[in-house]
Design an enzyme around this catalytic site. Structure first.
Site, mmCIF file in Angstrom:
data_model
loop_
_atom_site.group_PDB
_atom_site.id
_atom_site.type_symbol
_atom_site.label_atom_id
_atom_site.label_comp_id
_atom_site.label_asym_id
_atom_site.label_seq_id
_atom_site.Cartn_x
_atom_site.Cartn_y
_atom_site.Cartn_z
ATOM 1 N N PRO A 64 0.816 -1.363 0.075
ATOM 2 C CA PRO A 64 -0.108 0.143 -0.010
ATOM 3 C C PRO A 64 0.912 1.263 -0.091
ATOM 4 O O PRO A 64 2.160 1.344 0.320
ATOM 5 C CB PRO A 64 -0.744 -0.098 1.378
ATOM 6 C CG PRO A 64 -0.883 -1.509 1.511
ATOM 7 C CD PRO A 64 0.365 -2.149 0.854
ATOM 8 N N ARG A 65 0.313 2.523 -0.562
ATOM 9 C CA ARG A 65 1.103 3.616 -0.584
ATOM 10 C C ARG A 65 1.629 4.072 0.487
ATOM 11 O O ARG A 65 2.614 4.572 0.323
ATOM 12 C CB ARG A 65 0.314 4.620 -1.150
ATOM 13 C CG ARG A 65 -0.353 4.207 -2.669
ATOM 14 C CD ARG A 65 -1.549 5.194 -3.084
ATOM 15 N NE ARG A 65 -1.787 4.878 -4.592
ATOM 16 C CZ ARG A 65 -2.546 5.391 -5.253
ATOM 17 N NH1 ARG A 65 -3.410 6.404 -4.776
ATOM 18 N NH2 ARG A 65 -2.910 5.162 -6.461
#
Ligand code: FAD
Length: 637
Positions: A321-322
Site C-alpha cells: 500500500p502507498r
C-alpha cells in the site's frame, strides 16, 4: 439588497468530477430538476487526471477475485479504520458501476478474449483495475458527460428545452451554503468571469468537490483542490472525520522543480516497474511491515515470477500500500541512498520493451519526455512522495450519503470514512461511482419526502455576499496582506510540519503558524474589481484551505500513533486502542472568515459479525484489542 441571479432546483450538485456527475445522473433519472455547478470548466475536473484505473472485483484477470477479497484488501489498506459498511457497499457494487459505464458508452481496454482487462495495483490481491490505457479518468468523465447530454436530449423532446431539468453551471464557485433553520435551503456563489452573484434555491445539495491537496506545497493535485466542500460542510454545521489521514503518493516527479509533485501512476509498478536506490538495489524487500509479513515475496525471483503466475507466487513489495512505499522512499532518501534530485529510481526501461511501455503507459512516456526530457523506455525515472489524496472528509451515512445536516449530502473525495487511514489505488474511481450514485439517490429520496420546501432568507444572502466581498474592503487591522503570500506560507507550513512524517512539536508549530495566518487573513486585500480576478478567487479559496489545514493539524496532534496516512515520529507504532477511534472535526465559532475548529474522539460502530468472519483471527489480532476480540468465535471456542 444584494443583486443576485436566483434559480430554483430540486437538487444542486457542487462538483462535476466523477462523484458529482454520477449523482447528477441518478437524481435526474429519478425525475428531479438538477443543477451541476463547477468552478473549473465542465470536463476539467480532477477525475480527468486519474490514470491507473477503477478497482472492481470483476474477476476477469483472475477468477478467484470477488467482493469479499476486495473488501478484505480495502480494510487492510485502511488498517481496519475504514467505515466497514462503506467498504462493503463499495466492494459489492463496484463491478455493476463499471458495467453500467459501458452502457453509457465507455470502452475499457480488453483481454484477448474480449473481457474488460484488469491491471495490478498496490494492495489489491488480484489484478482488479479496469482501465483505458493510463487515461481512465478521462474516459469516465467523457462517458458520464455523454450520458448527461443524452438525458438533456430526452428533456428537449419532452419539455422543448435541453436545460429544462438539468443544467450545467461551469466556472461558477460556490462560497456558502444557506439554511432554513436546520435544513439546507440553497447554495450561494459567483460567476468567475463576471464576478456576479448567483443563488441556487434548493432543498438538497450534494457536495462532490474533491480534495484538499493545494494546502501542501508538493502535490499531484490541481488548482481546484482547496477543500471547498469540506469547509462548506463544516461551516454549515456538518462534521468531518479522518482528517489526519492524508495520502502521500510514493511516486511523484521530483525534477525539474517546476513539475515537482506531478503524479507518476502506480500503473508503472503494476505493469512491472521496480523501485531502486542509488546503489541499484530493489530496496522494498527491506520494508515489508509485520502486518503484511508472509503476504509479499521475499526475493526478487519470486516477485518477478508473480507478474506472470500470481497464483503460485507472492506479489512484489513494490506494490505494498502507498503509505508503506512512501515511507520506505523517505527512509532511503534520508539514508543518502536517493537519486540526485532527492527521490529514488523507478525503472520500467529494463523491464519492458520500448513498444510495450509506449502502448501501456502512453501518458507517462509523454509526461517525462516533455516535462523532464527523460525517455522512460531507455532510462529510469526519478520519483518521490507527493501529497495526493485526503482520506478524511464529510461524515456521511454509508447508505444514503447524507451528512448530519438535513438536505446536505456528500460523495467522492470530499466525503470521509470509506478508505479509513489509507486508500488503495483505484479505489477512488470506484468510490465515485458507487457513492456518487447513492448520493443522487439519497438526495432524490430526501426531496421526495419533504412536505414543505425550505426558504432562503434575504439576510443570509446579504451576509454571504458581504463575506465574499471582504477581500475588497480595507484591512481589518493595519497591514494589508497579499493572498498569494499567505497561500505560500500555508502550503510550506503544511508541507514541512504536517507532512509525511510528523511529530508533536512540529505540529504545534504548524498550529501556531495557522493561528497567525488566521489573524492575517482578515487583512487580505485584492486589487481590481470583480470581473475575472484570480487574486479575489484565491482570497476566497484561502479561507477553505486554512480551515481544512487546521482540521488536519489538530487531528494529527491528537492521534498519538502511526497508521496509514498518518505517521508520527514520536509515536511510531500502530496502537490498537486507536483503531476504532474517529476524530471528529466541527467548527465552534461563527466567524465567516476563520472559524475555530474542535476535534473530539468517538468510537465507530463495531464491524458486523459476518464481515468480521471474512478475516482469520490471527490477522485481526494484529489490529484489534483483546477486549474487542473477546467474543470472537475463534477465542470462545
Ligand atoms: P473531482 O473530480 O476533483 O471534482 C471536483 C469538482 O468540484 C470539480 O468539478 C471542481 O471544479 C468542483 N469544485 C470544487 N470546489 C468547488 C466550488 N467551491 N464551487 C463549485 N465547484 C467546485 N484514483 C483512482 O481510483 N484511480 C486512479 O488511477 C487515480 N489516478 C489519479 C491520478 C492523479 C494525477 C490524481 C491527482 C488523482 C488520481 N486518483 C485516482 C484519485 C482520483 O482521481 C480522485 O480522488 C477523484 O477523481 C476525485 O473525484 P471527485 O469527483 O471527488 O472530485
Amino acid at each position: 439588497m444584494t443583486e443576485v441571479e436566483r434559480l430554483d432546483y430540486d437538487v444542486v450538485v457542487i462538483g462535476a468530477g466523477g462523484a458529482g456527475l454520477r449523482a447528477v445522473i441518478e437524481a435526474r433519472q429519478r425525475g428531479l430538476s438538477v443543477a451541476v455547478v463547477c468552478k473549473s470548466l465542465f470536463g476539467k475536473a480532477h477525475t480527468v487526471m486519474a490514470e491507473g484505473g477503477c478497482a472492481a472485483s470483476m474477476g476477469n484477470a483472475n477468477p478467484n477475485d470477488n467482493w469479499q477479497v476486495h473488501f478484505r484488501d480495502t480494510m487492510r489498506g485502511g488498517k481496519f479504520l475504514n467505515n466497514w459498511r462503506m467498504a462493503e457497499l463499495h466492494a459489492k457494487e463496484a463491478p455493476d458501476r463499471v458495467w453500467e459505464l459501458e452502457t453509457y458508452g465507455a470502452l475499457f481496454d480488453r483481454t484477448a478474449d474480449g473481457r474488460i482487462s484488469q491491471r495490478n495495483f498496490g494492495g489489491h490481491t488480484y489484478p482488479r483495475l479496469a482501465h483505458v490505457g493510463d487515461r481512465t479518468g478521462l474516459e469516465l468523465i467523457r462517458t458520464m458527460q455523454q450520458k448527461i447530454v443524452s438525458l438533456q436530449q430526452e428533456d428537449k423532446q419532452r419539455y422543448g428545452d435541453y436545460e429544462a431539468k438539468l443544467k450545467v453551471f461551469a466556472e461558477c464557485t460556490i462560497t456558502d451554503l444557506l439554511k432554513d433553520g436546520d435544513r439546507i435551503a440553497g447554495a450561494f456563489g459567483y460567476w468567475r468571469e463576471s464576478g456576479r452573484f448567483i443563488l441556487f434555491q434548493a432543498p438538497a445539495v450534494v457536495l462532490a468537490t474533491g480534495g484538499i491537496g493545494k494546502s501542501f506545497k508538493v502535490t499531484s493535485n490541481s488548482w481546484e483542490y482547496t477543500g471547498d466542500g469540506h469547509a462548506l460542510a463544516l461551516r454549515a454545521g456538518a462534521t468531518l472525520i479522518n482528517m489526519e489521514f492524508v495520502q502521500f503518493h510514493p511516486t511523484g516527479m521530483v525534477w525539474p522543480p517546476s513539475v515537482k509533485g506531478i503524479l507518476v501512476t502506480e500503473g508503472v509498478r503494476g505493469d512491472g516497474g521496480v523501485l531502486k536506490n542509488s546503489e541499484g538495489k530493489r530496496f522494498m524487500f527491506e520494508y515489508v511491515p509485520d502486518v503484511f509479513k508472509g503476504q509479499y515475496a521475499d526475493s526478487e525471483e519470486e516477485a518477478d515470477r508473480w507478474y506472470t503466475d500470481a497464483d503460485n507466487n507472492r506479489r512484489t513489495p513494490d506494490l505494498l500500500p502507498r503509505d508503506e512505499v512512501a515511507r520506505a522512499i523517505n527512509s532511503e532518501v534520508k539514508a543518502e541512498r536517493g537519486s540526485p534530485h532527492g527521490g529514488v529510481y523507478l525503472d520500467i526501461a529494463s523491464r519492458l520493451t520500448p513498444e510495450e511501455i509506449k502502448r501501456r503507459l502512453p501518458s507517462m512516456y509523454h509526461q517525462f519526455k516533455e516535462l523532464a526530457d527523460v525517455d522512460i523506455t531507455a532510462e529510469p525515472m526519478e520519483v518521490g512522495p507527493t501529497c495526493h489524496y485526503v482520506m478524511g472528509g464529510i461524515e456521511v451515512d454509508p447508505d444514503t450519503a447524507s451528512s448530519s445536516v438535513p438536505g446536505l449530502f456528500a460523495a467522492g473525495e470530499c466525503s470521509g470514512g470509506m478508505h479509513g487511514s489509507n486508500r488503495l489505488g483505484g479505489n477512488s474511481l470506484s468510490d465515485l461511482l458507487v457513492f456518487g450514485r447513492r448520493a443522487g439517490l439519497g438526495a432524490a429520496s430526501y426531496v421526495e419526502s419533504l412536505d414543505t420546501r425550505p426558504k432562503v432568507g434575504q439576510s443570509d444572502v446579504d451576509r454571504a455576499a458581504r463575506t465574499a466581498l471582504v477581500p475588497f474592503d480595507p484591512p481589518r487591522q493595519g497591514v494589508e496582506e497579499n493572498p498569494y503570500t499567505l497561500q505560500n506560507e500555508l502550503q510550506q507550513t503544511m508541507n514541512d510540519l504536517v507532512g509525511i512524517i510528523r511529530k508533536a512539536e512540529e505540529i504545534e508549530r504548524a498550529l501556531a503558524k495557522l493561528d497567525e495566518i488566521k489573524e492575517r487573513i482578515g487583512n487580505v486585500l485584492v486589487e481590481g474589481h470583480r470581473q475575472f480576478n484570480p487574486g479575489w478567487h484565491l482570497a476566497v479559496d484561502l479561507r477553505n484551505m486554512l480551515l481544512v489545514s487546521e482540521c488536519v493539524a489538530r487531528a494529527a496532534l491528537l492521534r498519538t500513533e502511526s497508521r496509514g496516512g498518518h505517521t508520527r515520529d514520536d509515536h511510531p507504532q500502530m496502537d490498537s486502542h486507536w483503531r476504532n477511534k474517529l476524530l471528529v472535526c466541527e467548527t465552534t465559532t461563527d466567524d465567516p472568515l476563520a472559524p475555530s475548529v474542535t476535534v473530539t474522539a468517538k468510537d465507530q460502530e463495531p464491524m458486523r459479525q459476518d464481515l468480521l468472519e471474512l478475516f482469520e483471527l490471527g490477522e485481526l489480532e494484529k489490529y484489534y484489542t483483546d477486549e474487542e476480540l473477546a467474543s470472537h468465535p475463534g477465542r470462545t471456542a
